[in-house]
Write a protein that holds these residues in place. Structure first.
Motif, PDB file in Angstrom:
ATOM      1  N   LEU A 131      44.190 -24.630 -31.976  1.00  0.00           N
ATOM      2  CA  LEU A 131      44.370 -23.468 -31.104  1.00  0.00           C
ATOM      3  C   LEU A 131      45.013 -22.309 -31.874  1.00  0.00           C
ATOM      4  CD1 LEU A 131      45.596 -25.116 -27.776  1.00  0.00           C
ATOM      5  CD2 LEU A 131      43.449 -23.873 -28.134  1.00  0.00           C
ATOM      6  N   ASN A 132      46.049 -22.630 -32.648  1.00  0.00           N
ATOM      7  CA  ASN A 132      46.702 -21.595 -33.446  1.00  0.00           C
ATOM      8  C   ASN A 132      45.787 -21.070 -34.537  1.00  0.00           C
ATOM      9  OD1 ASN A 132      49.643 -21.160 -32.694  1.00  0.00           O
ATOM     10  ND2 ASN A 132      49.564 -23.375 -32.743  1.00  0.00           N
TER      11      ASN A 132
ATOM     12  N   GLY B 251      59.804 -27.445 -29.291  1.00  0.00           N
ATOM     13  CA  GLY B 251      58.644 -28.181 -29.789  1.00  0.00           C
ATOM     14  C   GLY B 251      59.006 -29.586 -30.222  1.00  0.00           C
TER      15      GLY B 251
ATOM     16  N   ALA C 112      50.239 -15.035 -26.835  1.00  0.00           N
ATOM     17  CA  ALA C 112      50.529 -16.476 -26.836  1.00  0.00           C
ATOM     18  C   ALA C 112      50.856 -16.995 -28.226  1.00  0.00           C
ATOM     19  CB  ALA C 112      49.336 -17.247 -26.276  1.00  0.00           C
TER      20      ALA C 112
ATOM     21  N   ASN D 184      54.429 -16.907 -37.796  1.00  0.00           N
ATOM     22  CA  ASN D 184      55.186 -17.387 -36.640  1.00  0.00           C
ATOM     23  C   ASN D 184      56.689 -17.431 -36.867  1.00  0.00           C
ATOM     24  OD1 ASN D 184      54.817 -19.477 -38.475  1.00  0.00           O
ATOM     25  ND2 ASN D 184      54.696 -21.063 -36.936  1.00  0.00           N
TER      26      ASN D 184
ATOM     27  N   GLY E 237      55.084 -17.752 -29.487  1.00  0.00           N
ATOM     28  CA  GLY E 237      55.682 -18.896 -28.811  1.00  0.00           C
ATOM     29  C   GLY E 237      54.953 -20.192 -29.118  1.00  0.00           C
ATOM     30  N   THR E 238      53.615 -20.151 -29.048  1.00  0.00           N
ATOM     31  CA  THR E 238      52.840 -21.362 -29.301  1.00  0.00           C
ATOM     32  C   THR E 238      52.981 -21.825 -30.740  1.00  0.00           C
ATOM     33  OG1 THR E 238      51.226 -20.614 -27.659  1.00  0.00           O
ATOM     34  CG2 THR E 238      50.554 -22.407 -29.107  1.00  0.00           C
TER      35      THR E 238
ATOM     36  N   ILE F  82      56.430 -23.379 -31.325  1.00  0.00           N
ATOM     37  CA  ILE F  82      56.480 -24.691 -30.675  1.00  0.00           C
ATOM     38  C   ILE F  82      55.629 -25.696 -31.456  1.00  0.00           C
ATOM     39  CG2 ILE F  82      55.743 -25.977 -28.612  1.00  0.00           C
ATOM     40  CD1 ILE F  82      56.681 -23.534 -26.974  1.00  0.00           C
ATOM     41  N   THR F  83      54.481 -25.239 -31.966  1.00  0.00           N
ATOM     42  CA  THR F  83      53.638 -26.109 -32.788  1.00  0.00           C
ATOM     43  C   THR F  83      54.380 -26.562 -34.036  1.00  0.00           C
ATOM     44  OG1 THR F  83      51.616 -25.023 -32.020  1.00  0.00           O
ATOM     45  CG2 THR F  83      51.463 -26.276 -34.066  1.00  0.00           C
TER      46      THR F  83
ATOM     47  N   LEU G 212      46.854 -28.552 -31.051  1.00  0.00           N
ATOM     48  CA  LEU G 212      47.708 -27.370 -31.126  1.00  0.00           C
ATOM     49  C   LEU G 212      47.416 -26.564 -32.385  1.00  0.00           C
ATOM     50  CD1 LEU G 212      51.124 -28.884 -29.965  1.00  0.00           C
ATOM     51  CD2 LEU G 212      49.751 -27.215 -28.720  1.00  0.00           C
TER      52      LEU G 212
ATOM     53  N   PHE H 159      44.643 -18.243 -31.608  1.00  0.00           N
ATOM     54  CA  PHE H 159      45.800 -17.369 -31.484  1.00  0.00           C
ATOM     55  C   PHE H 159      46.086 -16.582 -32.766  1.00  0.00           C
ATOM     56  CE2 PHE H 159      47.240 -20.825 -28.370  1.00  0.00           C
ATOM     57  CZ  PHE H 159      46.648 -20.173 -27.299  1.00  0.00           C
TER      58      PHE H 159
END
Length: 308
Positions: free
Chosen positions: A39-40, A22, A198, A109, A201-202, A205-206, A36, A44
């Protein structure tokens, strides 16, 4: 030393690799952190919360024990950080930022993959971590929003923001559907599965993108404040968790899982709240960055001491 290096390699390095990816992506392409994060935050995270609560077998006894631990642990943490902010005579905005940096930790996360790695995908310890994640998802979206706005907004505005948070609806929905054994349609189940897969990982990375988006040099003016936040989170956190499980007479896997869950760095939610509501964003970002970097050592030490 061999045990320490093994834990560092097998438990911490996989998480660190995704965070580093990330950081590199942000340095190379300047990604949109707000997109991002949304989205999280709105997709997600609610998806994996629903999946874990709906699909994880959690007994009422386990539920009660973990929630009682969480309440006692958070009370001890709050008492400690409140004493610190009063002794140091922080202004209201800084008090809120310090509380959030200590009380909100990365149980999702960072905590979920750490739990799966440390305990070899044990479903029992995962159930414990899911409940901690549930509470750590709920608190920032309620108390956290109130905390950063109490000194500059009225209750009606704060309440409106809190009621817009998706997690406060997903948690009771998933618990109710599981309790009443409401079946989830195959199409909806598949969609939730894709979204939840998702998440880890997302989200990691975020977190890396956020870390790569800010200055890596700690300002001298906030060095003492950042050091205080990191010490309270990475050192005092596990010690208070150990004290809590000892007071409750807990032993074995549950005690180990709860202590490991408390050893993770400051949550990205503290930064998102700070940025969203313009409340000490520089301090919040530095606290996340430093605690995340140092946690690669402190978390390994905690796991090694527990023999997890």
């Amino acid at each position: 030393m061999t045990i320490f290096l093994t834990i560092l390699r097998d438990n911490v390095l996989p998480i660190s690799i995704l965070i580093a990816i990330g950081i590199l992506l942000q340095r190379s392409f300047k990604l949109d952190i707000r997109t991002l994060s949304k989205l999280n935050f709105y997709l997600f995270s609610p998806a994996i919360m629903f999946k874990l609560l709906y699909g994880t077998a959690i007994s009422m006894q386990l539920f009660g024990q973990v929630i009682l631990f969480f309440v006692l642990f958070m009370a001890l943490q709050y008492g400690l950080v409140e004493a610190v902010v009063r002794i140091r005579r922080y202004r209201p905005g800084m008090r809120s930022a310090m509380r959030n940096s200590v009380l909100f930790y990365n149980s999702a996360n960072y905590g979920i993959p750490l739990n799966q790695l440390a305990f070899a995908n044990n479903p029992y310890t995962l159930s414990v971590q899911v409940l901690i994640m549930m509470m750590q998802s709920l608190i920032p979206n309620t108390y956290g929003v109130y905390n950063v706005n109490a000194h500059k907004a009225n209750w009606r505005e704060i309440r409106r923001v809190i009621l817009s948070m998706p997690v406060i609806y997903v948690i009771p929905l998933a618990l109710a559907m599981r309790y009443f054994e409401v079946p989830l349609p195959d199409s909806a189940g598949t969609a939730v599965e894709y979204l939840s897969n998702a998440f880890i990982g997302t989200a990691l990375i975020t977190l890396g993108v956020q870390l790569g988006n800010m200055s890596w040099a700690i300002r001298r003016t906030m060095l003492a404040d950042v050091s205080t936040a990191v010490l309270l989170r990475l050192v005092a956190g596990p010690l208070l968790a150990w004290l809590t499980v000892a007071l409750m007479g807990m032993e074995g896997l549950m005690a180990s899982a709860l202590i490991v869950s408390s050893a993770v760095p400051t949550s990205l939610s503290s930064v998102l709240l700070a940025v969203e509501f313009d409340n000490e964003p520089a301090f919040a970002s530095q606290s996340v960055f430093v605690s995340t970097v140092l946690s690669t050592v402190t978390v390994a030490v905690v796991i090694a001491l527990l023999g997890a």
